[in-house]
Design a protein around this motif. Sequence first.
Motif, mmCIF file in Angstrom:
data_model
loop_
_atom_site.group_PDB
_atom_site.id
_atom_site.type_symbol
_atom_site.label_atom_id
_atom_site.label_comp_id
_atom_site.label_asym_id
_atom_site.label_seq_id
_atom_site.Cartn_x
_atom_site.Cartn_y
_atom_site.Cartn_z
ATOM 1 N N UNK A 1 0.588 -1.255 -0.568
ATOM 2 C CA UNK A 1 0.078 0.217 0.169
ATOM 3 C C UNK A 1 0.846 0.935 0.521
ATOM 4 N N UNK A 2 0.414 2.000 -0.724
ATOM 5 C CA UNK A 2 1.055 3.628 -0.705
ATOM 6 C C UNK A 2 0.154 4.777 -0.535
ATOM 7 N N UNK B 1 4.457 8.815 -2.524
ATOM 8 C CA UNK B 1 4.392 8.886 -4.409
ATOM 9 C C UNK B 1 5.213 7.378 -4.828
ATOM 10 N N UNK B 2 6.544 6.907 -3.998
ATOM 11 C CA UNK B 2 7.330 6.140 -4.356
ATOM 12 C C UNK B 2 6.128 4.809 -4.368
ATOM 13 N N UNK B 3 6.242 4.024 -5.538
ATOM 14 C CA UNK B 3 5.754 2.378 -5.972
ATOM 15 C C UNK B 3 6.985 1.011 -6.712
ATOM 16 N N UNK B 4 6.331 0.283 -5.466
ATOM 17 C CA UNK B 4 7.382 -1.126 -6.218
ATOM 18 C C UNK B 4 7.605 -1.098 -7.465
ATOM 19 N N UNK B 5 8.641 -1.093 -8.083
ATOM 20 C CA UNK B 5 8.833 -1.926 -9.770
ATOM 21 C C UNK B 5 7.903 -2.993 -9.686
ATOM 22 N N UNK B 6 8.819 -4.292 -8.725
ATOM 23 C CA UNK B 6 7.857 -5.579 -9.372
ATOM 24 C C UNK B 6 7.475 -5.996 -8.064
ATOM 25 N N UNK C 1 4.074 1.844 2.477
ATOM 26 C CA UNK C 1 5.242 3.103 2.326
ATOM 27 C C UNK C 1 5.024 3.983 2.178
ATOM 28 N N UNK C 2 5.193 4.867 3.266
ATOM 29 C CA UNK C 2 5.331 6.528 3.430
ATOM 30 C C UNK C 2 5.880 6.754 3.246
ATOM 31 N N UNK D 1 1.615 -12.299 10.747
ATOM 32 C CA UNK D 1 0.284 -11.709 10.435
ATOM 33 C C UNK D 1 0.640 -10.372 10.705
ATOM 34 N N UNK D 2 0.547 -8.882 9.776
ATOM 35 C CA UNK D 2 0.797 -8.038 10.297
ATOM 36 C C UNK D 2 0.914 -6.981 9.384
ATOM 37 N N UNK D 3 1.365 -5.013 10.288
ATOM 38 C CA UNK D 3 1.352 -4.577 9.347
ATOM 39 C C UNK D 3 2.924 -3.308 9.174
#
Length: 139
Positions: free
Chosen positions: A5-6, A9-14, A40-41, A74-76
Motif C-alpha cells: 500500500x502506498x 508517491x513511491x511504488x515498488x517496480x515489481x 510505504x509512506x 500476520x501484521x502491518x
Amino acid sequence: MISFNYETDFELENEAQYEDWISRIIESEGFDEGEINYIFCDDEYLHKINVEYLDHDTLTDIISFDYTVGNLIQGDIFVSVERVQDNANDFKVSFEEELKRVLSHGVLHYCGYKDKSPEDEALMRSKEEEKMQMFHVEH
C-alpha cells in the motif's frame, strides 16, 4: 497474502517478485503466511504513528505491528521511503538494497528475531543478509 500500500508517491517496480521473496522468507523460517500489509509512506506519516502509538518522538525507517497467531505470520509494516533513502546514502548502498533489508527486517521480527541487545542485533543482521541473498534465487 502480502499486499503493498502506498501513502506516498513511491511504488515498488515489481510487486510480484517482492511478494514471492517475502513468502519464501516466511517459509524458510518454518512459518505460515497470513495477511501482511506493507505500507510505504514518508517521514512525517511514520513519525506521527511513532508518537501516537509507541510514544517515541523520533524518525525511524520501519514500524511493525505484529498480529501473528501461533505459526501464522500476520501484521502491518510501515516503511518510510525517505528514511530508507537517507540510510542507503549513509551506509553507501543502493536504495534497493536498503529497502530489501528493511522489508526482510519487518517480517523477521514476526518470525521471533529481536534487535534490542548487541547479540540479538548481530543475529538479526546476519538473517537480513541471508534473506536478501534469496531475492534473486529462482525456485
